[in-house]
Structure formats: C-alpha cells, structure tokens
Design a protein around this motif. Structure first.
Motif, PDB file in Angstrom:
ATOM      1  N   LYS A 180      14.053 -37.842  37.957  1.00  0.00           N
ATOM      2  CA  LYS A 180      13.496 -36.640  37.263  1.00  0.00           C
ATOM      3  C   LYS A 180      14.380 -35.428  38.125  1.00  0.00           C
ATOM      4  O   LYS A 180      14.119 -34.917  39.264  1.00  0.00           O
ATOM      5  N   ALA A 238      16.660 -31.585  37.682  1.00  0.00           N
ATOM      6  CA  ALA A 238      16.818 -30.393  37.079  1.00  0.00           C
ATOM      7  C   ALA A 238      17.949 -29.626  37.433  1.00  0.00           C
ATOM      8  O   ALA A 238      18.526 -29.723  38.592  1.00  0.00           O
ATOM      9  N   THR A 261      18.641 -38.390  41.986  1.00  0.00           N
ATOM     10  CA  THR A 261      18.577 -37.126  42.385  1.00  0.00           C
ATOM     11  C   THR A 261      19.409 -36.697  43.618  1.00  0.00           C
ATOM     12  O   THR A 261      19.867 -35.706  44.022  1.00  0.00           O
ATOM     13  N   THR A 268      25.028 -35.108  42.256  1.00  0.00           N
ATOM     14  CA  THR A 268      24.772 -33.803  42.907  1.00  0.00           C
ATOM     15  C   THR A 268      25.760 -32.944  42.594  1.00  0.00           C
ATOM     16  O   THR A 268      25.542 -31.756  42.494  1.00  0.00           O
ATOM     17  N   LEU A 296      25.519 -31.754  38.887  1.00  0.00           N
ATOM     18  CA  LEU A 296      24.426 -30.707  38.924  1.00  0.00           C
ATOM     19  C   LEU A 296      24.865 -29.221  39.369  1.00  0.00           C
ATOM     20  O   LEU A 296      24.418 -28.373  38.900  1.00  0.00           O
ATOM     21  N   MET A 324      12.965 -32.408  40.424  1.00  0.00           N
ATOM     22  CA  MET A 324      13.574 -31.767  41.671  1.00  0.00           C
ATOM     23  C   MET A 324      15.089 -31.538  41.150  1.00  0.00           C
ATOM     24  O   MET A 324      16.010 -32.053  40.329  1.00  0.00           O
ATOM     25  N   ASP A 325      15.743 -30.401  41.914  1.00  0.00           N
ATOM     26  CA  ASP A 325      17.041 -30.125  41.674  1.00  0.00           C
ATOM     27  C   ASP A 325      17.608 -31.196  42.837  1.00  0.00           C
ATOM     28  O   ASP A 325      16.954 -31.697  43.431  1.00  0.00           O
ATOM     29  N   GLY A 326      18.928 -31.174  42.601  1.00  0.00           N
ATOM     30  CA  GLY A 326      19.767 -32.411  43.560  1.00  0.00           C
ATOM     31  C   GLY A 326      19.468 -32.466  44.810  1.00  0.00           C
ATOM     32  O   GLY A 326      19.134 -31.122  45.448  1.00  0.00           O
ATOM     33  N   LEU A 327      19.713 -33.506  45.748  1.00  0.00           N
ATOM     34  CA  LEU A 327      19.193 -33.540  47.047  1.00  0.00           C
ATOM     35  C   LEU A 327      20.650 -34.317  47.567  1.00  0.00           C
ATOM     36  O   LEU A 327      21.012 -35.061  47.449  1.00  0.00           O
TER      37      LEU A 327
END
Ligand code: FES
Ligand SMILES: [Fe+2]
Lengths: 444, 158
Positions: A193, A195, A371, A377, A380, B151-154
């Motif tokens: 998930k 965002a 994620t 990354t 995003l 979550m936003d990216g890690l």
C-alpha cells in the motif's frame, strides 16, 4: 469571498494537451469522483478473496469505503460500508467471514446482502420508519459483474455491460489467467500500500510510459549494471538486478521493438520490453522449463505456444487498474484528494505452476512495486514533483502530444502508437475522461 | 530466555545506527557477512520473505545494489536527502548458537525530508557473529509497528 466558478471540463482539453487544472483543481476532482468513479465500472476485488459464502473484504470505489461480500447463495454484492442509522462504518475488518454485519453503535444488523434484518429497541422510531425499505440498508452498488474472477461494480443503474466496457482488453485478463496451468489464479503473497502527494491520474499515465525509465530509473539502472553477478544471491536479488537492468533497455529498443495499443473507454497496454531470456520469457530458466512441460501436459503444445506468445507489459483499465500478466502484478488506484493518491499492489499466484515461480513473482513485486523498492521510490518521487509543479502556474498546458501525428488505427480497434514512446494512451484516457466528465447528470 | 546484552553488543548496535544516520552506506554494507541479508517484513509475524512480499528484502547481491544507488547520490527519491535520527534501546540476547548471537532490540527512527517528518519504530533482530574485535551481521530483520500501513515511499533502510 466568492467561489471560483466550476471549470468546464471541455475547456481543459485541446489536441495533444491538457490544462493543468485537470491535476490541481479540487472542483474538477469532485466532478471526477461523481462522474467517473460514481459511474464507470470500478474494480473492487478478486473472487479468490471471497471463495466461501459469508466471506468479505473491505474495498473502495473512489473515496467510498465499500464491502465486497459473498452472500449465502453465492452471489457477490458490493455494499456501502455505512450504517443506515447514524452512518457508522459497519465493517471494521479488512477481511473475514460472517453471517451478518452488526453495527457497533446501536446494534443494527444486516445480512450479507446488505438488507436490514434486525433493529434492537425498535419501538422508539417514527411511523415512517420501515426496516424493509431498501434505503434502510447497507446500500448495494446497483451493478456488479465479474470477468473470469475479476469483480467490478458500478454506482450507475444503467451503463454498458462489463465485457462491453472492457472490449478487447478482456484479452489481457485472458492472458493473465490462461498462463496458469490449471486455468485459475488467486491473490496471494501480501499487498503493498503506497501513497504519493499527486493526482490519481498520474499513476496510470506513468505505467505505460516507455520514455521515462531511462530518466526516472537511472539511479537503479546504473547501480544494477555495476552489480557483480558473482556476489551471493538466494534468487531474489538476481530477479531484482535483472529487472532493473531491463529498465535500461536502449532507447532504440523502445522505438523499434515495443508497441503501445489503446482501446475505447480509456484502456491501453504496453508491449513487453524484455530481452533477458531468464527473466520473463525465461526460456533458459530451469523452473520455466518445468512450467512449460506442465502447461503442455495440461493444455497441449499448440495452446501453450499461443498463450506464451502473448507478450504484454502493463495493461491499463481506466480509471483505476494497471496489471501485468508475466509476473502477475495488479495495481489498484484509489484517489484520496486532488493531490493525494493511494495505490494497492497485489500479486497473483498461478494454480498448478511450479512453486518457485511464485517466489520470482514476490521478488519481482518487491523490486518493481514495493514501497521500499529501488525502482518505485523514484516513480513516487516523480508523481509528488508533478503534484508540486502543476501549481507553479508557469505553463498553463500540460503537453501530452508525443506521437500525436504518427498514431494510427490499430488491428483490433482503437489507436496504436507508431512506437512505444507515444503518449497516445494518455490522450486516449482523456478521451474517456471527457466522455464521462461532459455528461452532466451525476449518477449518485 | 532473554537477558540484557553486554556492552560490546549494545555498542555495536549504536554504532550501526550512527553509521546509518550519517549516511555512510558503504560502511553499513561492510558490516554484513558475504551471504548476509536484510529484511523489513510487511506483515506482523510474517514467516518468510519468499512467499510474501516485503517492504525490503535484500540478499547480499541486492543489498549491494541498494547501497550503491544510495551512495552514488543520484536517486531522485533522495533529492533532497532524508535526514534521520535513530535510537536503539532494550537490547537483549535471545539466543546463542554455534557462534551466532541473536540480538533483539527496540528502535525508533525519525525521518525528515521535504517538509515532512515521519516516525518509525519497532523491534529489530540481528544475527551477529563475533569477528576479531567486532561483529559481523549474518542477517537483520526490522519489524515495524506499522508494517502493513499505507506509506509514502521508503528509500532509506532502517
Ligand atoms: S449508527 Fe449503526 S446502529 Fe446506530
Ligand atoms: Fe517507473
């Protein structure tokens, strides 16, 4: 203070360009929620998530929390997750099995078809209160249809049948399902998930974008190219490094070997861009050899060949899904606000395939859709930069005209790009967008 | 049986946290064994990294690639960079077997990037082998309390 007049969607589209208000105007976003997400077929889940009567999963249609549930007679309903009494969300779990849904607040109780079956302390309600009124229920989406296990719902009472809406894109679902030796796939292996601070449309606009990897993914391409292949791997790292290198396929390759095809209602798919025989076609991979043997034993040599010759990368179903069959990845886009979007990324397991193939799916999912992926990354980050940039108010128009003059009619209807770097699939989404948006009456 | 770890073990974890905060990515990689791995599960109690996806799961090969990308400094997702501050506590030894020590600890990491501050926390597990004058990480597993949240990216490892 005077409110700005609502923009006319027609004025935001010109040949080969889109006004930036399509990405940053809250009024446009509200219209989209009603006219697109309140009307189109929206993917809500897969039947493998609810195999038995009483099984349910929480899902969403646009911003609306919904529940997809299998009723006692096997029928699938998609119901608004809202109590008819004072509006509490009734189903608080992500998934489960139940005979009835009981609201936590005053105990109103609903069947798995959303019908109100019990109201405790019923004496105090006024004369017009009628527990049998269909409005006094967890209200059902008026239309629910599945295509080979993929469940869609629409909040509009009338509209095209699901297969008409999907059109030629049913072949992309077929591709994903037919690759399973047992002819069935199931959601497995967890869900990402993630965002970003950007508009929901950016996600699908990127997933068939063949011109971006060399720039957006430069850091992971270079790091992977420099990777020493003698270093220890348990298999996961090998899949990841190979995939990152493939993102660096030379530009010539994207121009000459890869295509982009678009279809009515905003759908499209990008051709495959892999030339690494171990990675996707995996012809030189021992596990893939075992897989082909299984396929041939179950489906015959000719049918196996026909199935495996289909080489598509991402298939976009407008407005909110993008999937790829070769590693069985499936992303569902949920708009939150004009500049905030959430995406769920699922993996599918092919029934009857060697177990190791699912391990490769997991490794692939981690590197492309995770994620914490070295690839995603940077995507995003790009969406979030657009989310900032479109507010700068420099150029008023967003250019989506790449390939505009060389697009041509495709073989199976729709329009195809001359090569994969055409932005034809974005223009095609905006054709659908304008169709939905310029039809005045709200469906809900 | 868990017991409080000796100061050498605790010092090592504090040292690792400091290396990460200082973005000395190659020094961090050098702490891992040649077949070492690094894992951030996405589900509470996740049994394995092969059948279920993970926020991060790097065998040695992918860990090297991750570190190379971070160290090269050209990734868009780290422009601007994240500043982080990590705290490690409650360090206990869970198990010792054949020269490998399993160490459990609690951690918190604050990440600041582009006007947003995020707080991560959870339990981390290290399998350590003593090497001359120090330790080598056989594997590291980071269990975030919010592992399955949106979550936003890690882009920074924990
Ligand atoms: S709000 Fe659900 S029973 Fe009152
Ligand atoms: Fe990308």
């Amino acid at each position: 203070m005077q409110a700005e007049p609502a923009p006319n969607p027609r004025e935001l589209i010109q040949p080969g360009r889109v006004h930036r208000r399509a990405y940053n105007d809250p009024q446009i976003f509200e219209m989209e929620m009603e006219r697109i997400f309140g009307r189109a077929w929206i993917y809500v889940g897969h039947e493998s998530q609810i195999p038995n009567p009483g099984d349910f999963v929480s899902t969403r249609m646009g911003r609306r929390p919904m529940v997809m549930v299998r009723h006692s007679d096997g029928e699938i309903f998609v119901i608004h997750n809202q109590c008819a009494h004072r509006g509490a969300m009734v189903v608080a779990q992500d998934a489960g099995n139940t005979e009835e849904f009981v609201c936590c607040y005053h105990g109103w109780t609903y069947g798995t078809d959303g019908k109100l079956i019990r109201v405790p302390l019923q004496h105090g309600y006024p004369g017009h209160f009628n527990p049998d009124d269909p409005g006094t229920a967890m209200v059902k989406a008026p239309r629910v249809e599945s295509y080979r296990g993929f469940v869609f719902a629409s909040l509009a009472k009338d509209g095209p049948a699901l297969t008409d809406f999907l059109g030629y894109m049913t072949t992309s679902f077929d591709d994903m399902i037919d690759r399973a030796p047992d002819g069935e796939i199931e959601i497995a292996g967890g869900v990402f998930k993630h965002a970003f601070d950007g508009n929901w449309k950016l996600y699908l606009e990127n997933l068939c974008d063949a011109a971006h990897p060399l720039f957006v993914h430069q850091s992971s391409i270079e790091a992977a190219v420099e990777q020493d292949d003698e270093v220890h791997t348990d298999g996961a790292g090998e899949v990841a490094v190979r995939q990152m290198r493939q993102n660096g396929a030379p530009y010539k390759f994207w121009l000459e070997e890869v295509g982009i095809w678009t279809y009515p209602n905003g759908h499209s798919f990008l051709g495959d861009y892999h030339d690494d025989e171990k990675l996707v076609a995996a012809k030189r991979d021992p596990v893939f050899a075992e897989y082909i043997d299984t396929m041939e034993a179950k489906k015959g040599v000719g049918e196996t060949q026909r199935i495996l010759e289909v080489t598509r990368w991402n298939s976009n179903i407008y407005p909110n899904i993008s999937f790829m069959s070769q590693f069985r990845q499936f992303r569902v886009v949920h708009p939150v606000s004009v500049n905030r979007t959430e995406v769920y990324n699922y993996s599918f397991r092919m029934k009857g395939a060697p177990e190791k193939m699912f391990e490769d799916t997991v490794a692939f999912s981690n590197v492309t859709n995770g994620t914490g992926s070295l690839v995603l990354t940077d995507d995003l980050e790009t969406y979030s930069r657009i989310g900032i940039g479109v507010n700068a108010g420099g150029a008023e128009w967003i250019e989506v005209g790449r390939g505009y003059e060389t697009d041509r009619p495709g073989e199976n209807g729709g329009v195809e790009g001359k090569d994969s770097t055409s932005e034809v699939y974005i223009r095609n989404m905006y054709d659908a967008w304008l169709d939905y948006m310029s039809t005045g009456e709200d469906a809900s | 049986m868990d017991r409080i770890a000796d100061t050498d073990t605790e010092s090592f974890l504090i040292h690792e946290a400091r290396i990460l905060d200082e973005r000395r990515w190659e020094d961090w990689l050098a702490l891992f064994a040649d077949d070492g791995w690094y894992w951030v599960p996405i589900e509470e109690g996740q049994k394995d990294p092969k059948q279920t996806v993970s926020l991060m799961y790097d065998d040695r090969r992918l860990l090297e690639t991750r570190v190379r990308r971070l160290a090269a400094g050209k990734l868009h997702a780290q422009s601007p960079i994240s500043r982080t501050t990590r705290t490690v506590a409650n360090v206990t030894v869970e198990n010792e077997d054949k020269g490998k020590t399993i160490v459990r600890s609690k951690f918190q990491m604050i990440e600041y990037r582009r006007d947003k501050q995020r707080l991560f926390g959870g339990t981390q597990w290290h399998s350590l082998s003593a090497i001359d004058g120090g330790f080598r990480i056989n594997w590291k597993k980071v269990e975030l309390v919010n592992c399955d949240s949106m979550m936003d990216g890690l882009s920074v490892p924990f």
